[in-house]
Design a protein around this motif. Sequence first.
Motif, PDB file in Angstrom:
ATOM      1  N   THR A  40      76.022  56.846  55.759  1.00  0.00           N
ATOM      2  CA  THR A  40      77.152  57.275  56.592  1.00  0.00           C
ATOM      3  C   THR A  40      77.096  58.787  56.749  1.00  0.00           C
ATOM      4  O   THR A  40      77.751  59.527  56.002  1.00  0.00           O
ATOM      5  CB  THR A  40      78.494  56.858  55.965  1.00  0.00           C
ATOM      6  N   PRO A  41      76.304  59.302  57.700  1.00  0.00           N
ATOM      7  CA  PRO A  41      76.137  60.754  57.862  1.00  0.00           C
ATOM      8  C   PRO A  41      77.463  61.471  58.109  1.00  0.00           C
ATOM      9  O   PRO A  41      78.333  60.969  58.829  1.00  0.00           O
ATOM     10  CB  PRO A  41      75.212  60.866  59.079  1.00  0.00           C
ATOM     11  N   PHE A  42      77.596  62.622  57.490  1.00  0.00           N
ATOM     12  CA  PHE A  42      78.793  63.455  57.652  1.00  0.00           C
ATOM     13  C   PHE A  42      78.362  64.803  58.210  1.00  0.00           C
ATOM     14  O   PHE A  42      77.372  65.385  57.764  1.00  0.00           O
ATOM     15  CB  PHE A  42      79.492  63.644  56.312  1.00  0.00           C
ATOM     16  N   GLU A  48      78.489  69.852  66.297  1.00  0.00           N
ATOM     17  CA  GLU A  48      78.587  68.762  67.255  1.00  0.00           C
ATOM     18  C   GLU A  48      77.396  67.836  67.044  1.00  0.00           C
ATOM     19  O   GLU A  48      76.289  68.106  67.509  1.00  0.00           O
ATOM     20  CB  GLU A  48      78.608  69.307  68.685  1.00  0.00           C
ATOM     21  N   ALA A  49      77.633  66.748  66.339  1.00  0.00           N
ATOM     22  CA  ALA A  49      76.546  65.859  65.931  1.00  0.00           C
ATOM     23  C   ALA A  49      75.770  65.296  67.110  1.00  0.00           C
ATOM     24  O   ALA A  49      74.551  65.100  67.030  1.00  0.00           O
ATOM     25  CB  ALA A  49      77.113  64.711  65.090  1.00  0.00           C
ATOM     26  N   ASP A  54      72.708  63.086  65.922  1.00  0.00           N
ATOM     27  CA  ASP A  54      73.169  62.709  64.582  1.00  0.00           C
ATOM     28  C   ASP A  54      72.074  62.863  63.519  1.00  0.00           C
ATOM     29  O   ASP A  54      72.062  62.148  62.513  1.00  0.00           O
ATOM     30  CB  ASP A  54      73.675  61.259  64.563  1.00  0.00           C
ATOM     31  N   PHE A  55      71.163  63.804  63.753  1.00  0.00           N
ATOM     32  CA  PHE A  55      70.019  63.940  62.845  1.00  0.00           C
ATOM     33  C   PHE A  55      70.382  64.733  61.593  1.00  0.00           C
ATOM     34  O   PHE A  55      70.958  65.816  61.672  1.00  0.00           O
ATOM     35  CB  PHE A  55      68.854  64.640  63.550  1.00  0.00           C
ATOM     36  N   GLN A  56      70.027  64.177  60.437  1.00  0.00           N
ATOM     37  CA  GLN A  56      70.128  64.871  59.155  1.00  0.00           C
ATOM     38  C   GLN A  56      68.854  64.619  58.349  1.00  0.00           C
ATOM     39  O   GLN A  56      68.259  63.550  58.432  1.00  0.00           O
ATOM     40  CB  GLN A  56      71.333  64.390  58.348  1.00  0.00           C
TER      41      GLN A  56
END
Length: 232
Positions: A40-42, A48-49, A54-56
């Motif tokens: 669950t990426p935060f 601004e993901a 949504d890259f981490q």
Amino acid sequence: MLVFNLSKAAAEFFTVTRKGEKISCIEPAPHKTIAESIKTPFFPKDIEAQKNNDFQWQWVVHCVSVKRQKYLLVMDYHSRYCLTFPAGKKGDQYEFFNLVEKHLKSTFRYIAHEKMINTVEVDSCVDVYNSLVNTCAFYQRGDRSVQAHINEVVWHLERLCFEDGMIKENIDCLRFNLFTGQIPRRIKGNKDYLFPNQEYLSYWLKAFSAENRVPFINNDNIIDFSQYVKKC
């Protein structure tokens, strides 16, 4: 976004005291474990993901002293590839971020060359990385499995420094990182060993390229490392 998960020793390195006040770039971790953050990426409120898909990329950071020289060890949670280099100014997260990116890209370019991947594709992957990664976050939390593998790298680092001399230059760091990256590692739940150099390249090609390739690493060839360090 690069996410740096700090051990206690690393957290102390990124904390400085000025006029009696502790100053640190460390933020409260959004989850107790790294695995939870992957699931669950935060993203911090100022990020601004959607702009980076949504890259981490999760890393674990440790700090050790060898013969009075501090070294930072930064290990990829996925591939277990470890970046080792002399620590810069205490508490300077910007210098650290720049050093990590320099070693990230020079390592990828070198291993990709070993695989004989077309330079156009390599440059394309670096461009995609640059478009996805423009910030980072620091949390104090660890992972026992990753830390155990970092401790193995520390053993090799201490042995090298005491027997052959300290590693200080970027080229020396690249050689050392590639050496420790060819040592097979075992992760609980996986029946097979993983090879960090190979997994690292595979991750780059999957995360930053449309093509899905399975690399094979040949570490027997002797190549001029300097071209990869200078290019990044």
